[in-house]
Enzyme design. Sequence first.
Site, PDB file in Angstrom:
ATOM      1  N   GLY A  10       0.828  -1.210   0.000  1.00  0.00           N
ATOM      2  CA  GLY A  10       0.000   0.000   0.000  1.00  0.00           C
ATOM      3  C   GLY A  10       0.862   1.259   0.000  1.00  0.00           C
ATOM      4  N   ARG A  71       0.826  -4.945  -5.243  1.00  0.00           N
ATOM      5  CA  ARG A  71       0.899  -6.009  -4.233  1.00  0.00           C
ATOM      6  C   ARG A  71       1.362  -7.320  -4.880  1.00  0.00           C
ATOM      7  NH1 ARG A  71      -0.808  -4.089   0.521  1.00  0.00           N
ATOM      8  NH2 ARG A  71      -2.503  -2.580   0.649  1.00  0.00           N
ATOM      9  N   ASP A 102       5.545  -5.659   5.836  1.00  0.00           N
ATOM     10  CA  ASP A 102       6.003  -7.038   6.029  1.00  0.00           C
ATOM     11  C   ASP A 102       5.936  -7.874   4.747  1.00  0.00           C
ATOM     12  OD1 ASP A 102       3.281  -6.870   6.163  1.00  0.00           O
ATOM     13  OD2 ASP A 102       3.044  -8.362   7.747  1.00  0.00           O
ATOM     14  N   THR A 124       4.580   1.325   6.308  1.00  0.00           N
ATOM     15  CA  THR A 124       3.172   0.951   6.259  1.00  0.00           C
ATOM     16  C   THR A 124       2.422   1.831   7.242  1.00  0.00           C
ATOM     17  OG1 THR A 124       1.479  -0.667   6.885  1.00  0.00           O
ATOM     18  CG2 THR A 124       3.631  -1.027   7.841  1.00  0.00           C
ATOM     19  N   ASP A 126       0.082   0.913   8.832  1.00  0.00           N
ATOM     20  CA  ASP A 126      -0.394   0.032   9.909  1.00  0.00           C
ATOM     21  C   ASP A 126       0.567  -0.029  11.102  1.00  0.00           C
ATOM     22  OD1 ASP A 126      -2.333  -0.499   8.024  1.00  0.00           O
ATOM     23  OD2 ASP A 126      -1.474  -2.416   7.412  1.00  0.00           O
ATOM     24  N   ASP A 128       2.812  -2.134  11.815  1.00  0.00           N
ATOM     25  CA  ASP A 128       2.842  -3.477  12.415  1.00  0.00           C
ATOM     26  C   ASP A 128       4.136  -4.254  12.124  1.00  0.00           C
ATOM     27  OD1 ASP A 128       2.375  -3.806   9.739  1.00  0.00           O
ATOM     28  OD2 ASP A 128       0.601  -5.057   9.948  1.00  0.00           O
ATOM     29  N   ARG A 170      -5.275  -3.042   9.323  1.00  0.00           N
ATOM     30  CA  ARG A 170      -5.203  -4.493   9.190  1.00  0.00           C
ATOM     31  C   ARG A 170      -5.364  -5.180  10.547  1.00  0.00           C
ATOM     32  NH1 ARG A 170      -1.832  -5.775   4.196  1.00  0.00           N
ATOM     33  NH2 ARG A 170      -3.781  -5.911   3.064  1.00  0.00           N
TER      34      ARG A 170
HETATM   35  O1  F6P Z   1      -1.555  -2.047   4.754  1.00  0.00           O
HETATM   36  C1  F6P Z   1      -2.123  -0.795   4.523  1.00  0.00           C
HETATM   37  C2  F6P Z   1      -3.596  -0.918   4.314  1.00  0.00           C
HETATM   38  O2  F6P Z   1      -4.115   0.374   4.074  1.00  0.00           O
HETATM   39  C3  F6P Z   1      -4.373  -1.612   5.415  1.00  0.00           C
HETATM   40  O3  F6P Z   1      -4.605  -0.778   6.516  1.00  0.00           O
HETATM   41  C4  F6P Z   1      -5.617  -2.029   4.677  1.00  0.00           C
HETATM   42  O4  F6P Z   1      -6.249  -3.142   5.284  1.00  0.00           O
HETATM   43  C5  F6P Z   1      -5.088  -2.399   3.320  1.00  0.00           C
HETATM   44  O5  F6P Z   1      -3.863  -1.709   3.160  1.00  0.00           O
HETATM   45  C6  F6P Z   1      -5.999  -2.031   2.176  1.00  0.00           C
HETATM   46  O6  F6P Z   1      -5.439  -2.505   1.008  1.00  0.00           O
HETATM   47  P1  F6P Z   1      -5.854  -2.022  -0.446  1.00  0.00           P
HETATM   48  O7  F6P Z   1      -5.222  -0.675  -0.687  1.00  0.00           O
HETATM   49  O8  F6P Z   1      -5.271  -3.047  -1.324  1.00  0.00           O
HETATM   50  O9  F6P Z   1      -7.344  -1.919  -0.475  1.00  0.00           O
END
Ligand code: F6P
Length: 342
Positions: A10, A71, A102, A124, A126, A128, A170
């Site tokens: 992301g 991704r 990660d 990130t 997140d 995490d 997440r």
């Molecule tokens: O890892 C970052 C994040 O924004 C998370 O908080 C969320 O669950 C996910 O990516 C959303 O992913 P996408 O942008 O693929 O919808």
Amino acid sequence: MRIGVLTGGGDAPGLNAAIRAIVKRCEKYGFEVVGIKYGWAGMLKPETLELEYENVKDVVGIGGTILKTSRTNPLKTPGGIKTVAKTFKDLRLDALIAIGGDDTLSVAKALSDSGMNVVGVPKTIDNDVSETDATIGFDTAVNTAMHIIESLRDMAESHERIVVVEIMGRHAGWIALHSGLAAGADLILIPEEPFKIEDVVKFVEKKMASGQKSLVIAVAEGAVIADYKGLVTKDTSVDQFGHVRLGGIGEFLAKEIENATGIETRAVTPAHIIRGGPPTAFDRMMATRYGIAAVDLVKGGKFGLMVALKAGEIVTVPLSKALSKMKNINKDLYEEAKTFFE
Ligand code: F6P
């Protein structure tokens, strides 16, 4: 030396600050920098951008990533590691700096294990990733989420309603906890502490009985409802790293609260809004220091490592250690937060 740099997973505010710093530090050492576009996808099907400081000097305050992202997981592509190794050779790279969470860093580790010169930079919203106090984008996401929660409080108070705000992050509650506390949310629900709907309803009723007329509840998208069939998700499909698309718990909880209490309850999901926009000074600064440190590792011939922040210092940790487990909120921090909603 010729160094490749990519951003994967992301997007996050502060990525461009890291790229700018990498390019500037490389310029100082006389290294060439090749931007790999679209994360690992750009190593499978090469798409590159020669990076000169002149072209990146003004991107420090811009959100997203000028290198684009994806991704894509080469470990899930037949012959993926071999293809990446071939691209590495074809591009005449001496080292690769991978900026990501990660998922991206797990690929960096696999490549490093296979003998490639790779360095990781943690990113990130997140927050995490283990072995670092902060990842690029987290501080900005917290600040944006905090402002959103505050705005919603105005609405909730004016209409004497309940509002449930669903915050990305997440399976970790970092953004929800930090932004919720900073904005004075009445209740914060995080994945690390499963909750029961009936307890939330009781909490709401107690608050209303004490004279409160509106409530703001921050719920992390990955929060876990005890006794429920599983996580609330958009659908059951998973991405190349095995992640399901979270989302929907805010709507779900709002309906449950409204049905049980009869109080008008709105659900708001800022979703990706907290991932965009200009990075905070903290994120720009940290990303800049990470970028400089990553190039210094390459210069020193040190690979298989991730740059990290610990107690204000930039340090380095083995990628294997950083990826050994997810960084979650510990019990003590949530207990501190509970001071405000018990
Ligand atoms: O890892 C970052 C994040 O924004 C998370 O908080 C969320 O669950 C996910 O990516 C959303 O992913 P996408 O942008 O693929 O919808």
